[in-house]
Scaffold this motif. Structure first.
Motif, PDB file in Angstrom:
ATOM      1  N   GLU A   1      28.301  -1.675   9.289  1.00 15.40           N
ATOM      2  CA  GLU A   1      29.571  -1.088   9.738  1.00 15.40           C
ATOM      3  C   GLU A   1      29.962   0.097   8.865  1.00 15.40           C
ATOM      4  O   GLU A   1      31.098   0.225   8.376  1.00 15.40           O
ATOM      5  N   GLY A   2      28.961   0.975   8.635  1.00 13.79           N
ATOM      6  CA  GLY A   2      29.213   2.178   7.855  1.00 13.79           C
ATOM      7  C   GLY A   2      28.756   2.080   6.416  1.00 13.79           C
ATOM      8  O   GLY A   2      28.647   3.090   5.725  1.00 13.79           O
ATOM      9  N   LEU A   3      28.494   0.891   5.945  1.00 13.31           N
ATOM     10  CA  LEU A   3      28.004   0.701   4.572  1.00 13.31           C
ATOM     11  C   LEU A   3      26.484   0.610   4.611  1.00 13.31           C
ATOM     12  O   LEU A   3      25.922  -0.219   5.332  1.00 13.31           O
ATOM     13  N   SER A   4      25.780   1.455   3.879  1.00 19.17           N
ATOM     14  CA  SER A   4      24.312   1.394   3.834  1.00 19.17           C
ATOM     15  C   SER A   4      23.855   1.157   2.394  1.00 19.17           C
ATOM     16  O   SER A   4      24.477   1.651   1.444  1.00 19.17           O
ATOM     17  N   VAL A   5      22.773   0.375   2.263  1.00 20.94           N
ATOM     18  CA  VAL A   5      22.247   0.038   0.921  1.00 20.94           C
ATOM     19  C   VAL A   5      20.737   0.225   0.937  1.00 20.94           C
ATOM     20  O   VAL A   5      20.043  -0.257   1.841  1.00 20.94           O
TER      21      VAL A   5
ATOM     22  N   GLY B   1       0.820  -1.205   0.000  1.00 16.70           N
ATOM     23  CA  GLY B   1       0.000   0.000   0.000  1.00 16.70           C
ATOM     24  C   GLY B   1       0.847   1.244   0.000  1.00 16.70           C
ATOM     25  O   GLY B   1       0.583   2.206  -0.701  1.00 16.70           O
ATOM     26  N   GLU B   2       1.921   1.219   0.805  1.00 15.40           N
ATOM     27  CA  GLU B   2       2.772   2.406   0.858  1.00 15.40           C
ATOM     28  C   GLU B   2       3.492   2.591  -0.467  1.00 15.40           C
ATOM     29  O   GLU B   2       3.662   3.697  -0.957  1.00 15.40           O
ATOM     30  N   GLY B   3       3.933   1.474  -1.063  1.00  8.16           N
ATOM     31  CA  GLY B   3       4.642   1.564  -2.337  1.00  8.16           C
ATOM     32  C   GLY B   3       3.764   2.179  -3.401  1.00  8.16           C
ATOM     33  O   GLY B   3       4.202   2.969  -4.220  1.00  8.16           O
ATOM     34  N   LEU B   4       2.504   1.838  -3.376  1.00  7.49           N
ATOM     35  CA  LEU B   4       1.587   2.366  -4.371  1.00  7.49           C
ATOM     36  C   LEU B   4       1.295   3.829  -4.096  1.00  7.49           C
ATOM     37  O   LEU B   4       1.215   4.652  -4.995  1.00  7.49           O
ATOM     38  N   GLY B   5       1.164   4.142  -2.815  1.00  8.91           N
ATOM     39  CA  GLY B   5       0.824   5.514  -2.456  1.00  8.91           C
ATOM     40  C   GLY B   5       1.840   6.509  -2.965  1.00  8.91           C
ATOM     41  O   GLY B   5       1.525   7.649  -3.272  1.00  8.91           O
TER      42      GLY B   5
ATOM     43  N   GLY C   1      12.851   8.956  -8.670  1.00  8.94           N
ATOM     44  CA  GLY C   1      12.358   9.746  -7.548  1.00  8.94           C
ATOM     45  C   GLY C   1      10.910   9.458  -7.202  1.00  8.94           C
ATOM     46  O   GLY C   1      10.475   9.727  -6.093  1.00  8.94           O
ATOM     47  N   ALA C   2      10.128   8.971  -8.160  1.00  5.22           N
ATOM     48  CA  ALA C   2       8.712   8.720  -7.911  1.00  5.22           C
ATOM     49  C   ALA C   2       8.467   7.389  -7.203  1.00  5.22           C
ATOM     50  O   ALA C   2       7.347   7.076  -6.867  1.00  5.22           O
ATOM     51  N   LEU C   3       9.518   6.602  -7.016  1.00  7.83           N
ATOM     52  CA  LEU C   3       9.364   5.268  -6.447  1.00  7.83           C
ATOM     53  C   LEU C   3       9.776   5.257  -4.985  1.00  7.83           C
ATOM     54  O   LEU C   3      10.601   6.058  -4.545  1.00  7.83           O
ATOM     55  N   ARG C   4       9.262   4.309  -4.258  1.00  5.05           N
ATOM     56  CA  ARG C   4       9.603   4.177  -2.849  1.00  5.05           C
ATOM     57  C   ARG C   4      10.883   3.361  -2.695  1.00  5.05           C
ATOM     58  O   ARG C   4      11.047   2.329  -3.331  1.00  5.05           O
ATOM     59  N   SER C   5      11.741   3.804  -1.840  1.00  3.31           N
ATOM     60  CA  SER C   5      12.977   3.075  -1.561  1.00  3.31           C
ATOM     61  C   SER C   5      12.830   2.267  -0.281  1.00  3.31           C
ATOM     62  O   SER C   5      12.133   2.675   0.649  1.00  3.31           O
ATOM     63  N   TYR C   6      13.485   1.114  -0.269  1.00  2.00           N
ATOM     64  CA  TYR C   6      13.472   0.235   0.892  1.00  2.00           C
ATOM     65  C   TYR C   6      14.906   0.061   1.397  1.00  2.00           C
ATOM     66  O   TYR C   6      15.861   0.087   0.612  1.00  2.00           O
TER      67      TYR C   6
END
Length: 836
Positions: free
Chosen positions: A717-721, A605-609, A703-708
């Motif tokens: 340990e400092g690396l984020s994806v 639902g959030e992804g669609l919103g 930019g219009a899409l939701r990121s997870y």
């Protein structure tokens, strides 16, 4: 071992250890074993509670369902709150199979702790609103077990249950039909009584309630079911609810069941015997179907005799009696006795064949078989009571049989007959008494009582010849071992022999003994059985069984039919575009559709919103172009039948997501705000063609899409994806979903050799790795695309994200909508798919 009936409970500890096994097949087998022995080995089963609770969160629906089944099979009051919580969660599960298992667990919990009834009713109410056929039968069964009196829960689901009925599994059909039978008896007027009242009062013809008609119409096709229980359930519904003119449709279906196994025949014939008393004309065309075969078991033969006797009338009696003549020659003595009784009933009910039947029975008196003769005597005695004066010769003939017949009931019947009509045989009766006085001490009790009665009647009518014999018999009876006989003798002596102490009763002795007695009415043993619901165990036993619910009487006035009205969603009511714009449509992945679970529906639902509000430009389409529509298929552009999706969901999904589209030159393109607050509204003005929309144009900007979040910087340990579903075709494999990843180095040091290491996904999931990133400087961000084939399921894809020093275990679980891709079809093709 269990399947062969062997006790495997000693192996419980060894088997339970395997409950934590990763292999799904082994885990399912362990759960099957636990269901069997959990109640016997409660202490050991309790040790595994945490494992079952983890199983309730498993991605595999079979494991979730099995875990709930085992949990509800451990009958220990201390875990009732855990069971209650598990059932509530399972009732909201995205899998219909798990929701069905939750419905099965409700009666188990209720039997363990009835104080949970109120909470269980809330769960039942929620599951009754489920639109899935898999759940319907199970939740109605739970309703019947827990709260059958809460008929208000059925009101809003009544029409839905009627419409779903044809698609529910056979076991569920039987449960629902039986429940709806009782529901209809409380909510609708009797079609027969009201139709008769309307005709007598010369009013307008009685019109049946539309909901009553809906139930009859939707159950009628089930008469062709291969399952005998379903056919029987529909038959009893029609018998109890349908107008007289329509009940006949069930006869053919029931007769078809007589070709089935003897157990099925037995139950069906029990019900046919009951129906044929009140609805004789229904089965008359199928008379020959009830003829008896030599291979039929005795119980089936006797039931068929019952039906044939009920169907006998002046038109077909000659045919039926010819059949009975054949049956009397059978070697099955119980069957022969039942046939003789059936002849007696036919003679009682149909006056014109009475003499024929009586003569036939008299001929049987010379039969070699004593049981045949005895049964004939009993039936003749009942027939003679109707016209004794015309049959004195038969009474004389029967008197001669007292020397040969030894069956107590037959001897007693002859003695009663001679005593009752002793005036018609004045010379024979005293002689019969003389013979019986000789053998009095050796007779059975039932015969002795009739000898005393015969002596008393002869004393009152012919005391000259029988006075001494009567005194002798009474003296013998005075010292008999049976107190009934001693009491009878004492009573009769005071009544018929006048003494000073006998009192005034002596004057009325003749009126007491020789009073006119009404002829017996030979009736079917099934006459009053229809007050039990047909097809029930209580009807079969002719006694109220445990758990039986009485069939309610028809109401005098029909309850308010508006309680069954369900509010139609607003978007279906509106016809103008302006009105629909005011309504905000629910997200496609709404839990109310009955298919999505709490976790995935929230994600989806959030992804669609995040995409619903985006703006898009669509090129103007020339009039010459063919009008097109969007429909759904699974990822990889493999076509699937769109009819599998609810129509409302299909329409809602057609235009989401809605990205900005760049028109190809040189065509001039006016901008238009395509996506409004109501997604359905957008369909009205949407015009698409194969040429104007290419797959690349359907991909929205990132930019219009939701990121997870895939990897948090603390964990990494400092690396984020972070990742998002780019909704673009994956170039290397059309069957894969493209996943775009943003990798950020938040450390002060350089990260080297970023890659995906040797993925080994389960259940056929495939992963296409992104190219290795040799170096990522501090504070830098890299964007890569990887491909995943989720095999059309929402199970997570697990893999390792590796650097030159560390390995991080991560997983990506897609919302359902991200597995969908657009496909083009004409309006006619769309309507054809939608219609399926």
């Amino acid at each position: 071992m269990i399947a062969r009936g062997k006790n495997a409970s000693d192996l419980f500890p060894a088997v339970v250890k395997n409950v934590a096994c990763k292999n799904i097949e082994v885990k399912k087998l362990v759960y099957v074993y636990l269901v069997r022995y959990a109640e016997e080995q409660q202490d050991l089963a309790l040790l595994s509670i945490s494992t079952f609770q983890r199983g309730l969160k498993d991605p595999n629906q079979l494991i979730r369902a099995s875990a709930l089944r085992v949990l509800s099979s451990i009958r220990v009051p201390i875990i009732v709150p855990i069971m209650m919580l598990a059932i509530k969660e399972a009732a909201s599960d995205m899998s219909p199979y798990v929701r069905k298992t939750a419905a099965h667990a409700i009666p188990k919990l209720y039997s363990l702790d009835s104080d949970q009834k109120d909470q269980l009713i809330e769960v039942i109410e929620k599951l009754l609103a489920d639109k899935t056929t898999l759940v319907a039968g199970s939740v109605v069964m739970a309703f019947e077990e827990v709260c059958p009196e809460r008929i208000d829960l059925i009101h809003k689901n009544y029409r839905k249950l009627c419409n779903l009925l044809i698609d529910v599994e056979e076991w569920g059909q039987v449960v629902i039909i039986n429940m709806l039978t009782r529901y209809a008896r409380t909510q609708f007027l009797s079609p027969n009584q009201n139709a008769e009242a309307a005709s007598l009062a010369k009013r307008k013809p009685y019109v049946m309630d539309p909901d009553h008609r809906l139930l009859l119409r939707n159950t009628k096709p089930l008469l062709q079911s291969r399952n005998a229980a379903v056919v029987m359930a529909v038959a009893q519904l029609y018998f109890h609810l349908a107008p007289k003119a329509e009940v006949g449709v069930i006869a053919k279906a029931l007769v078809r069941l007589l070709r089935s196994h003897s157990e099925v025949q037995y139950v069906v014939l029990q019900n046919v015997a009951t129906m044929s008393i009140k609805r004789r004309g229904m089965f008359e065309p199928y008379l020959k179907s009830f003829y008896i075969r030599s291979t039929d078991p005795t119980q089936i033969k006797i039931l068929k005799l019952e039906v044939l006797t009920n169907l006998a009338n002046e038109t077909n009696i000659s045919t039926i009696l010819r059949e009975f003549q054949t049956y009397i020659r059978s070697m099955d003595k119980d069957f022969v006795a039942a046939t003789i009784q059936a002849i007696g009933r036919c003679a009682t009910n149909i006056g014109k064949v009475r003499d024929t039947c009586l003569n036939g029975l008299v001929q049987l008196l010379s039969n070699r078989d004593e049981l045949v003769v005895a049964e004939s005597v009993v039936v003749i005695k009942k027939l003679l009571q109707m016209q004794p004066a015309q049959h004195s010769e038969i009474i004389k003939h029967m008197a001669k049989l007292t020397d040969n017949i030894q069956v107590p009931m037959a001897r007693a019947s002859i003695l009663w007959l001679i005593g009752e009509y002793c005036e018609h045989v004045p010379k024979i009766a005293p002689d019969v008494l003389r013979k019986m006085a000789k053998s009095f001490t050796n007779e059975e009790d039932i015969v002795k009582l009739q000898v005393i009665n015969l002596a008393a009647k002869l004393y009152l009518t012919n005391s000259k010849q029988s006075k001494l014999l009567t005194q002798y018999v009474l003296n013998l009876a005075k010292y008999d071992q049976n107190y009934d006989i001693r009491d009878r003798a004492r009573f009769i002596r005071q009544l018929i022999v006048p003494t000073e102490k006998s009192g005034a009763l002596n004057k009325y002795a003749k009126k007491l003994f020789l009073a006119q007695k009404p002829a017996p009415i030979l009736e079917s043993s099934f006459k009053d059985r229809d007050h039990f619901q047909l097809g029930s165990l209580s009807h079969l036993l002719n006694a109220k069984a445990v758990g039986y619910q009485e069939l309610p009487d028809w109401p005098d006035e029909a309850p308010d039919p508006s309680v069954r009205n369900v509010e139609v969603p607003e978007w279906t009511k509106c016809t103008s575009r302006e009105k629909r714009k005011e309504k905000v449509e629910k997200p496609f992945y709404s839990d109310s559709e009955g298919e999505s679970g709490p976790t995935e529906s929230a994600d989806s639902g959030e992804g669609l919103g995040s995409t619903v509000g985006c703006q898009a430009e669509v090129p103007r389409v020339d009039e010459g172009h063919e009008r097109g529509m969007l429909a759904w298929s699974t990822a990889g552009h493999r076509a699937v039948p769109t009819g599998l999706w609810p129509a409302r969901a299909l329409l809602t999904a057609c235009v989401s997501p809605c990205p900005p589209v760049t028109p190809p030159p040189p065509q001039p393109v006016p901008t238009s705000n395509i996506v409004s607050t109501s997604l359905v509204t957008d369909l009205e003005g949407l015009t698409l063609t194969d040429t104007s929309l290419a797959p690349a144009l359907l991909s929205p900007a990132l930019g219009a899409l939701r990121s997870y979040e895939l990897l948090h910087r603390m964990t990494g340990e400092g690396l984020s994806v972070e990742y998002c579903f780019s909704r673009r075709p994956f170039p290397h494999d059309a069957h894969m979903v493209a996943v775009q990843m943003q990798i950020c180095n938040n450390t002060d040091a350089e990260v080297k050799s970023l890659r995906i290491s040797a993925p080994k996904p389960l259940s056929g999931t495939r992963i296409h790795e992104f190219p290795e990133i040799e170096s990522l400087a501090p504070g830098d961000t890299a964007s890569v695309v990887m491909g995943i084939d989720f095999c059309d399921s929402t199970q997570a894809a697990n893999f390792q994200l590796c650097t030159h020093t560390r390995h991080f275990y991560v997983s990506i679980q897609p919302p359902v909508g991200e597995l969908m891709a657009p496909v083009f079809m004409s309006e006619n093709e769309f309507k054809k798919e939608q219609g399926e």
